[in-house]
Write an enzyme that holds these catalytic residues in place. Sequence first.
Site, PDB file in Angstrom:
ATOM      1  N   PHE A  69      -3.827  -4.939  -0.532  1.00 25.76           N
ATOM      2  CA  PHE A  69      -3.790  -4.066  -1.698  1.00 25.76           C
ATOM      3  C   PHE A  69      -4.958  -3.105  -1.651  1.00 25.76           C
ATOM      4  O   PHE A  69      -6.073  -3.472  -1.258  1.00 25.76           O
ATOM      5  CB  PHE A  69      -3.956  -4.878  -2.986  1.00 25.76           C
ATOM      6  CG  PHE A  69      -2.872  -5.878  -3.247  1.00 25.76           C
ATOM      7  CD1 PHE A  69      -2.958  -7.155  -2.719  1.00 25.76           C
ATOM      8  CD2 PHE A  69      -1.787  -5.558  -4.034  1.00 25.76           C
ATOM      9  CE1 PHE A  69      -1.969  -8.098  -2.970  1.00 25.76           C
ATOM     10  CE2 PHE A  69      -0.798  -6.494  -4.302  1.00 25.76           C
ATOM     11  CZ  PHE A  69      -0.887  -7.761  -3.767  1.00 25.76           C
ATOM     12  N   ASP A  70      -4.735  -1.906  -2.115  1.00 26.75           N
ATOM     13  CA  ASP A  70      -5.843  -1.006  -2.425  1.00 26.75           C
ATOM     14  C   ASP A  70      -6.392  -1.466  -3.779  1.00 26.75           C
ATOM     15  O   ASP A  70      -5.775  -2.272  -4.469  1.00 26.75           O
ATOM     16  CB  ASP A  70      -5.315   0.437  -2.492  1.00 26.75           C
ATOM     17  CG  ASP A  70      -6.389   1.428  -2.877  1.00 26.75           C
ATOM     18  OD1 ASP A  70      -6.052   2.422  -3.527  1.00 26.75           O
ATOM     19  OD2 ASP A  70      -7.576   1.205  -2.527  1.00 26.75           O
ATOM     20  N   GLY A  71      -7.532  -0.951  -4.165  1.00 26.17           N
ATOM     21  CA  GLY A  71      -8.125  -1.368  -5.435  1.00 26.17           C
ATOM     22  C   GLY A  71      -7.720  -0.467  -6.586  1.00 26.17           C
ATOM     23  O   GLY A  71      -6.823  -0.772  -7.362  1.00 26.17           O
ATOM     24  N   PHE A 123      -0.276  -1.832   0.064  1.00 29.65           N
ATOM     25  CA  PHE A 123      -0.019  -0.964  -1.085  1.00 29.65           C
ATOM     26  C   PHE A 123      -1.185  -0.016  -1.304  1.00 29.65           C
ATOM     27  O   PHE A 123      -2.342  -0.465  -1.402  1.00 29.65           O
ATOM     28  CB  PHE A 123       0.132  -1.805  -2.357  1.00 29.65           C
ATOM     29  CG  PHE A 123       1.315  -2.725  -2.341  1.00 29.65           C
ATOM     30  CD1 PHE A 123       1.146  -4.074  -2.069  1.00 29.65           C
ATOM     31  CD2 PHE A 123       2.592  -2.256  -2.601  1.00 29.65           C
ATOM     32  CE1 PHE A 123       2.229  -4.939  -2.058  1.00 29.65           C
ATOM     33  CE2 PHE A 123       3.676  -3.117  -2.596  1.00 29.65           C
ATOM     34  CZ  PHE A 123       3.500  -4.455  -2.320  1.00 29.65           C
TER      35      PHE A 123
END
Lengths: 339, 359
Positions: free
Chosen positions: B201-203, B318
């Site tokens: 995941f991106d943040g 993502f």
Amino acid sequence: MICNALIIISVSLHVTSQCHQQCYLSLEVPSARTGISVLILARCLTDLYLCVCVCVCVCVCVCVCVCVCGWQALMTVNARLRDLYPESDEMFDIVLVTNNHAQVGVRLINSINYYDLTIERFCMTGGKSPIGYLTAYMTDLYLSKDSKKVQEAIEAGIAAATMFTLERENDLSDSQLRVAFDGDAVLFSDESEIIMKTQGLDSFFEHEKQFANKPLAQGPLKCFLEALGKLQRKFYSKDERMDCPIRTYLVTARSAASAGARVLKTMRSWGLEVDEALFLAGAPKGPLLQKIRPHIFFDDQMFHIEGAQKLGTIAAHVPYGIGQKYHRGIALQPSPPGH
Amino acid sequence: MSEIKPAEVKDASGEERDWAAAKVFFDNLKSKRPRPPKSCYAVTIAVSSRTLFDMTMERKIYEDQGLEKYVEYQQQHEDEPLKPGAAFPFVKALMTVNVKLRQLYPDSEELFDIVLMTNNHAQVGVRLINSINHYDLTIERFCMTGGKSPTGYLKAYMTNLYLSKDSEKVQEAIEEGIAAATMFTPDMEIQLSDTQLRVAFDGDAVLFSDESEIIVKQHGLDTFFEHEKANENKPLAQGPLKCFLEALGKLQRKFYAKNERLHCPIRTYLVTARSAASSGARVLKTLRSWGLEIDEAIFLAGAPKGPLLQKIRPHIFFDDQMFHIEGAKELGTIAAHVPYGIGQKYHKGQLIEKTGKTK
């Protein structure tokens, strides 16, 4: 005979006074050869005292509240059909069938005019069962509150279903008629359901895979779907596919990968289409139907009907097949269809 | 009719018992083949047919020659299984996790449930079913909406994640509050693990809201650092994919409970462009406040994500910014774009005119 624009009416009744008993109103109208007749049996509370051996009621004030949404959808379909095919007779034709006494007719006519419904055809059989007339009038679909009459109709080969009143209703489209069907024992015969109930799920999956290319036998509502498809094709041929005011849905508890191919191939062999096919693999039908918002949903199993109703879907029970004869979790002998 | 009513009433309660019995039987149907779990307990992932299978050729036929020819083509090639698409490795990995979950918890319904949500025509369904059976995927729930948008049905299935190639549908889903992402096929294929599901995941604007990203884009990096230090102990608001991470965490804990932490078949990664010293603490404290864990956290401070992802080899990554997606794609990572937040209006740091997305 020119058939007028007619609509499906579901009659839901409210009691406005204390005493109430039930009497059966069914208005039957001769159907045109090319129309699709929908016969409705309206059970309502009336204030007529009928001395008929079959039907006895007590005077009660009644307010007949008609569900106008389905009506408007059918009106829209008929209006658009007339626009595209001004000379054609192929449209919806609604007939009110009742085994009520003829004198009740006045009140019915007044109610119908009050709601501005165009139902010009009535048949009041004064106590006799209207089933005999259904075949004579080439009925495509018969809706009633009386499950016995519905069963008789199905045995006579007419698509029929028992309607139920809803406590609450969802908002329905008045520009598109939406009809949702269950698969087994509604569109198709109950042969697969018999296997599932008598031999279990694994045999069912194997059987379906083995006979994936053999079409299922037809069920009680296949002809109604066919009739809807016929009208749909009239719109398609005038390039109105994207905007078609009739939309059909298959909402089945079948599993897609294990048992879905046979269903799709069967429909193809009949030359029938459904616009949307939803394979639920056992998930509850209620939430999906709530999203679809059909004007009517046909199913053979009562717990699906109840699940649909809880979330505001108008559901009609098709009393056909082995799903009807089930006792304390033990499968009964496979019964002949329609009983 | 009222004379026969009393008899009817007695019959009615008997009938109702029958119907209840029928329901119980139906709900308890057992089979050797695993049954799909109940939606309320399961983690439901909805995939579209074009993400699960590679349908570029068929899509071209649809666009060039119209619906009828497309359906005809699909029917003629019904027995030819379709080639795997972008989401295929992800779905396969989900099945592996399900197998392990069923071994540890044979009666539990807390599994992954995969639904095929497509606006394809019902007749194309036969080819999809044949392809699914060819690869031995257990996808039993289908929604073939024949042209209409399937986003309405997502909520009805209690979908936890929706993957599609069509960014408009993904945006509708996100607006409805459902975690969704647009999938892209990588430019090259890399070997992925078939024993462990890896999700990266991106943040900002994926797990967290885009509040911080708004500050970066509008006020610059220094203001951003100050803001983050000042608000270190204030949790960030949640982003569109937070609930999916939560669902993964729930399943991970089932493995931990059986002492399988070291061999857990689900592994999550945070791959963020944030700088650790200047703005990292807030991220970690936010995750802690949500009670969520992430297995690996990588703070890049602006370094390209592509090479690191190539080492991680996630089944899906993502991100909300297209240039990160493109960077990942180039090096073979399966990337999914989350069209959320202010990142959509910018490209490589420049404000762009919002262009209409085509299907």
